[in-house]
Scaffold this motif. Sequence first.
Motif, PDB file in Angstrom:
ATOM      1  N   PHE A 177      39.789  35.204  28.291  1.00 56.75           N
ATOM      2  CA  PHE A 177      39.058  36.290  29.615  1.00 56.75           C
ATOM      3  C   PHE A 177      40.061  35.585  30.462  1.00 56.75           C
ATOM      4  O   PHE A 177      38.894  35.009  31.359  1.00 56.75           O
ATOM      5  CB  PHE A 177      37.648  36.492  29.572  1.00 56.75           C
ATOM      6  N   THR A 178      41.446  35.959  31.179  1.00 58.44           N
ATOM      7  CA  THR A 178      42.505  35.354  32.117  1.00 58.44           C
ATOM      8  C   THR A 178      42.689  36.270  32.576  1.00 58.44           C
ATOM      9  O   THR A 178      43.326  37.296  32.076  1.00 58.44           O
ATOM     10  CB  THR A 178      43.336  34.017  30.990  1.00 58.44           C
ATOM     11  N   THR A 179      42.555  35.991  34.224  1.00 59.80           N
ATOM     12  CA  THR A 179      43.217  36.946  34.545  1.00 59.80           C
ATOM     13  C   THR A 179      44.481  35.715  35.185  1.00 59.80           C
ATOM     14  O   THR A 179      44.215  34.780  36.111  1.00 59.80           O
ATOM     15  CB  THR A 179      42.293  37.123  36.155  1.00 59.80           C
ATOM     16  N   LEU A 180      45.457  36.648  35.524  1.00 63.31           N
ATOM     17  CA  LEU A 180      46.542  36.041  36.140  1.00 63.31           C
ATOM     18  C   LEU A 180      47.273  36.861  37.520  1.00 63.31           C
ATOM     19  O   LEU A 180      47.212  37.987  37.110  1.00 63.31           O
ATOM     20  CB  LEU A 180      48.084  36.046  34.886  1.00 63.31           C
ATOM     21  N   ASN A 181      47.434  36.109  38.199  1.00 60.25           N
ATOM     22  CA  ASN A 181      47.866  36.186  39.677  1.00 60.25           C
ATOM     23  C   ASN A 181      49.301  35.837  39.871  1.00 60.25           C
ATOM     24  O   ASN A 181      49.737  35.306  39.909  1.00 60.25           O
ATOM     25  CB  ASN A 181      47.073  36.465  40.755  1.00 60.25           C
ATOM     26  N   TYR A 182      49.852  37.262  40.659  1.00 62.65           N
ATOM     27  CA  TYR A 182      51.430  36.655  41.049  1.00 62.65           C
ATOM     28  C   TYR A 182      51.846  36.900  42.076  1.00 62.65           C
ATOM     29  O   TYR A 182      51.017  37.724  43.409  1.00 62.65           O
ATOM     30  CB  TYR A 182      52.266  38.271  40.618  1.00 62.65           C
ATOM     31  N   LYS A 183      53.179  36.161  42.522  1.00 60.32           N
ATOM     32  CA  LYS A 183      53.545  36.415  44.072  1.00 60.32           C
ATOM     33  C   LYS A 183      54.177  37.409  44.264  1.00 60.32           C
ATOM     34  O   LYS A 183      54.694  38.544  43.608  1.00 60.32           O
ATOM     35  CB  LYS A 183      54.531  35.532  44.450  1.00 60.32           C
ATOM     36  N   LYS A 184      54.008  37.792  46.032  1.00 60.74           N
ATOM     37  CA  LYS A 184      54.373  39.437  46.207  1.00 60.74           C
ATOM     38  C   LYS A 184      56.361  39.105  45.940  1.00 60.74           C
ATOM     39  O   LYS A 184      56.713  38.313  45.907  1.00 60.74           O
ATOM     40  CB  LYS A 184      54.577  39.173  47.940  1.00 60.74           C
ATOM     41  N   ASN A 185      56.146  40.643  45.441  1.00 62.47           N
ATOM     42  CA  ASN A 185      57.488  41.449  44.888  1.00 62.47           C
ATOM     43  C   ASN A 185      58.371  39.819  43.754  1.00 62.47           C
ATOM     44  O   ASN A 185      59.325  40.227  44.039  1.00 62.47           O
ATOM     45  CB  ASN A 185      58.108  41.200  45.897  1.00 62.47           C
ATOM     46  N   GLN A 225      58.199  38.344  39.848  1.00 62.84           N
ATOM     47  CA  GLN A 225      57.712  38.435  38.517  1.00 62.84           C
ATOM     48  C   GLN A 225      57.082  36.731  38.227  1.00 62.84           C
ATOM     49  O   GLN A 225      56.526  36.272  36.844  1.00 62.84           O
ATOM     50  CB  GLN A 225      58.485  38.575  37.762  1.00 62.84           C
ATOM     51  N   ILE A 226      56.192  35.851  39.438  1.00 63.83           N
ATOM     52  CA  ILE A 226      57.012  34.853  38.941  1.00 63.83           C
ATOM     53  C   ILE A 226      54.733  34.606  38.637  1.00 63.83           C
ATOM     54  O   ILE A 226      54.549  35.307  40.693  1.00 63.83           O
ATOM     55  CB  ILE A 226      57.480  34.027  39.952  1.00 63.83           C
ATOM     56  N   LEU A 227      54.288  34.069  38.107  1.00 59.82           N
ATOM     57  CA  LEU A 227      53.423  33.577  37.973  1.00 59.82           C
ATOM     58  C   LEU A 227      52.508  32.498  39.136  1.00 59.82           C
ATOM     59  O   LEU A 227      53.557  31.918  40.061  1.00 59.82           O
ATOM     60  CB  LEU A 227      52.400  33.268  37.194  1.00 59.82           C
ATOM     61  N   ASP A 228      51.949  33.130  40.578  1.00 59.93           N
ATOM     62  CA  ASP A 228      51.181  31.942  41.719  1.00 59.93           C
ATOM     63  C   ASP A 228      50.455  30.387  40.136  1.00 59.93           C
ATOM     64  O   ASP A 228      50.886  30.275  39.469  1.00 59.93           O
ATOM     65  CB  ASP A 228      49.523  32.204  42.193  1.00 59.93           C
TER      66      ASP A 228
END
Length: 294
Positions: free
Chosen positions: A184-192, A194-197
């Motif tokens: 169970f994994t949550t991935l987050n993106y940089k603003k505006n 398609q690049i993950l933090d």
Amino acid sequence: MTNRLLSFSAALSVTALLALPANGMMRSYGASMQESSWSMTKNTPTACVLEHSIPRFGKVNFSSVANKNINLDFAMNMLQKPAKYTEVELRSMPPSWRANSPSAHIADLAYYKQFDGEVLDDQAWLMLNELEKGMNPTFFYRDWYNSNDSVAVGVSAVNFAPQHLAFMECVSKLLPYSFEDISFTTLNYKKNTQILDRRSQQKLKMIRDYLKYEPEMELVLVDSYTDSYGGREKNRQISKQRANDIKRMLEESGIAGDKILVTGHGEKRHIASNETVQGRNGNRRVVITMNRGY
């Protein structure tokens, strides 16, 4: 009694033999020197399994799996499962050619009705250490159908050393996280973008590294969400694109495409306030849920 069984009968402790009723018999199982073999049946960064066959009894194995903690399990795959709850003594017994050497108590265990026996953690490590010393860990218990009789199941140290080395080398290379850590994994993106933090990129690498060796899944859900900045339809399309990008990555890692279900939710189901930078960062996310089904 066959020569194979005599080799283990000769090593039985005096205490165990004296515990038998006057009319009792000892039934012994163990591989002879000619039969004894060990083999690595799994050798990957996600699991190490070292297996040994015991004629007429079944197979036993030591296993260690990818985890942040060092772990070891000894499992008995019995041809005949226990017929009832059974108290068991595990002792380290000398082989027949060292019959004068003392035996040693390892653990008091229990078999449960219709379940294979197992030895976990510290006691399993003790077993492994005794085998390394050339001793035969042996399980003693009463016969399930005749309480006057006893049973001895010996694990032979013959031909153990080379495969023990291979097993320990495998254990040293296990990934330092388990399937539960990535299922169970949550991935987050940089603003505006398609690049993950950075944290999410590291998490995604962990998933890909694990799936190289364990790609079999029953179902994978990929749910993608955005913050509320920009048009609602545009955000829905962005979430679908991100979900499909993750699906392609999972397919490249070996998961069958028909096992992956993707949904782009757009601005729905925020988990934080959309009025703060921190909240919006949390809302821009893809959630991966994996189920192996075993």
